[in-house]
Scaffold this motif. Sequence first.
Motif, short mmCIF file in Angstrom:
data_model
loop_
_atom_site.label_atom_id
_atom_site.label_comp_id
_atom_site.label_asym_id
_atom_site.label_seq_id
_atom_site.Cartn_x
_atom_site.Cartn_y
_atom_site.Cartn_z
N ALA A 243 0.80 -1.23 0.00
CA ALA A 243 0.00 0.00 0.00
C ALA A 243 0.84 1.28 0.00
N PRO A 244 1.91 1.39 0.81
CA PRO A 244 2.69 2.64 0.77
C PRO A 244 3.24 2.97 -0.62
N ALA A 245 3.67 1.95 -1.34
CA ALA A 245 4.19 2.19 -2.70
C ALA A 245 3.07 2.65 -3.63
N ARG A 246 1.87 2.03 -3.49
CA ARG A 246 0.74 2.43 -4.34
C ARG A 246 0.29 3.86 -4.03
N ALA A 247 0.25 4.20 -2.74
CA ALA A 247 -0.15 5.55 -2.34
C ALA A 247 0.85 6.58 -2.84
N ALA A 248 2.14 6.24 -2.74
CA ALA A 248 3.18 7.17 -3.20
C ALA A 248 3.09 7.39 -4.71
N ALA A 249 2.77 6.33 -5.45
CA ALA A 249 2.66 6.45 -6.91
C ALA A 249 1.51 7.37 -7.29
N ILE A 250 0.39 7.28 -6.58
CA ILE A 250 -0.76 8.15 -6.87
C ILE A 250 -0.42 9.60 -6.55
N LEU A 251 0.18 9.84 -5.39
CA LEU A 251 0.55 11.19 -5.02
C LEU A 251 1.56 11.77 -6.01
N SER A 252 2.49 10.95 -6.45
CA SER A 252 3.46 11.41 -7.44
C SER A 252 2.78 11.78 -8.75
N GLY A 253 1.83 10.95 -9.18
CA GLY A 253 1.11 11.24 -10.41
C GLY A 253 0.34 12.53 -10.35
N LEU A 254 -0.12 12.91 -9.14
CA LEU A 254 -0.88 14.14 -8.97
C LEU A 254 0.01 15.34 -8.63
N GLY A 255 1.34 15.13 -8.69
CA GLY A 255 2.25 16.26 -8.62
C GLY A 255 3.02 16.44 -7.33
N PHE A 256 3.02 15.45 -6.42
CA PHE A 256 3.72 15.59 -5.15
C PHE A 256 5.04 14.84 -5.19
N SER A 257 6.12 15.52 -4.86
CA SER A 257 7.43 14.89 -4.82
C SER A 257 7.54 13.99 -3.60
N ALA A 258 8.61 13.20 -3.55
CA ALA A 258 8.83 12.32 -2.41
C ALA A 258 8.94 13.13 -1.12
N ALA A 259 9.59 14.28 -1.19
CA ALA A 259 9.71 15.13 0.00
C ALA A 259 8.36 15.68 0.42
N ASP A 260 7.54 16.10 -0.57
CA ASP A 260 6.21 16.62 -0.27
C ASP A 260 5.37 15.60 0.48
N GLN A 261 5.49 14.33 0.11
CA GLN A 261 4.62 13.30 0.66
C GLN A 261 4.81 13.10 2.16
N GLY A 262 5.97 13.52 2.67
CA GLY A 262 6.21 13.40 4.10
C GLY A 262 5.87 14.65 4.89
N ARG A 263 5.46 15.70 4.18
CA ARG A 263 5.14 16.96 4.86
C ARG A 263 3.71 16.96 5.39
N PRO A 264 3.43 17.75 6.43
CA PRO A 264 2.06 17.82 6.97
C PRO A 264 1.10 18.46 5.97
N CYS A 265 -0.14 18.03 6.01
CA CYS A 265 -1.18 18.61 5.13
C CYS A 265 -1.31 20.11 5.34
N SER A 266 -1.16 20.53 6.58
CA SER A 266 -1.39 21.94 6.91
C SER A 266 -0.43 22.90 6.21
#
Length: 620
Positions: A122-145
Amino acid sequence: MLSMSDISIRIAGRLLIDDSTVQIVPGARVGFVGRNGVGKSTLFHAIRGDLPTESGSITLPPRWRIGSLAQEAPDGPESLINVVLKADLERDALLREAETADDPHRIAEIQTRLVDIDAHSAPARAAAILSGLGFSAADQGRPCSEFSGGWRMRVALAATLFSAPDLLLLDEPTNYLDLEGTLWLEDHLANYPRTVIVISHDRDLLDTSVDRILHLDRGKLTLYKGTYSSFEEQRAMREMLDAKHAKRQADERKRLQAFVDRFKAKASKARQAQSRVKMLERMKPVTALVTQDVREITFPTPEKMLSPPIIAVDDVSVGYDPKKPVLNRVTLRVDTDDRIALLGSNGNGKSTLVKLLANKLQPFSGRVTRADKLSVGYFAQHQVDELNLDASPYDHVRRLMADAPETKIRGRTGAIGFSGKAGDTLVKSLSGGEKARLLLGLATFFAPNMIILDEPTNHLDIDSRAALAEAINDFPGAVIMVSHDRYLIEACADQLWVVANQTVTSYDGDLDDYRRLVLSIGEPRNGSRERPKETAKPERVRNERRTPLKQRIAEAEAEIERINGIIAKIDIALALPDIFTRDPKQAAQLSKARAGAESALRRAEEDWLEASSEFDEAAG
């Protein structure tokens, strides 16, 4: 299947859907189209069970999960990747229970189910979706706020897609995306393995991602097989046939009525006349499908055409902080009748560039030369917030023509699409599309030489987008556009500029080439969010590379520890006396669960080794 049988839906006394029946088979990918305000979003509410039907019924298979985009963007201290992972409610609940479960039988059930739903990937699948929508690996670890509302809505979309519901309902999902994110979403929906219904006015998405079109028109739902282009052809044929049928019926009515009028007073013909009256009463009227013509969009012609170039940019650095320019060493020119589309992920600097060209930002260095008396019309979707909600379109126009007579003000208000009573409607009562039309009219009010359009198609329906494309092509001046709508770009643009890596370059291919580039494996979707190596200081680059790797290492270590704890619990259960003879079924489940956990442990260890190796390289 999703079955809608003889449904009628009424809102505030207005009948939106009238006695319609549609069956949508499992696995269908449906594009839901219709003019703005006809009731598409209302039908979604009814399908979800949030709104009752006036009559008829909507039924789904009992175990189907329905997923749709949340109305509010996620917020708070949780990282993007965790927000997305928690969207899979079953996985999240099982993982939490696995941490405290002691009963061997329950441990076996939990681990078997986690293996069945492929929870460990699941973490790899979630990361792939976030990447496809424009979030870098660094972005994915940042808080939503830390993200703006538009970016957080992308996180909500990623969470919805990750949960992979049996019925996916998406209402204008591309409104929050750039072109690159839209291209990725088109590809994702085209391969979605379950049922999806998407409300969209994006022709390319409807031609690329769906295999059926559901059309809502004048209260009736009609399902067509094929893409949007096929739907247009089928509908045109149906309109032609219905028009012919209506004409034949009108002729027949006229003939029957003439007989009745002629012979109803004659006793010898009274019976025949009465018979024809009954025929007229039984004849169900056929109404030809009348195309609801969309209101035209026009841009006023500039009083004077300027000599090219109208803008020349030479070695410019620009941004919001002189120490951190968004764009560097930009050199370009805009000529009198250019049609330029800007490509590049959000965050790369497209809005910065258009603000520079619109003279709303001054360069830190370099030179910008503008033609004498150059006027620029600038449209940006966020300007909706600048409209006076308690004023009418007429009031907005009057402020621009303070000394003009009433007739001229009314004439200009009508010219931008608000004639008669529509001109006096308060802005707060206008639809999103009507507000966009008002903004377009105000932005181009004084006949500019150049028009800049930043995402002009949001809230415009398909026909209005076509009207906008026609207006752009008819405009004799220069047009620069930022849009996620491929149809608009392909219909209007003759130049493509890519804004990436802190600069602007001309793109020689077409949008099909660009789509292949965006979707290609390893294509850097998020380079815009990280400073390029060649322009950043080496130590800062190393820190930027190490930060997401440190997080990835920590996450892998936590996963290894968690899985080792699960394996330890399973081993304790398997060590119970006579478990294989006393309860062979439970023993088999535990053995299967242990094998799945060992496989997940190997993947976590490989991820840890890979991240550690990359971290050492970045530190070196």
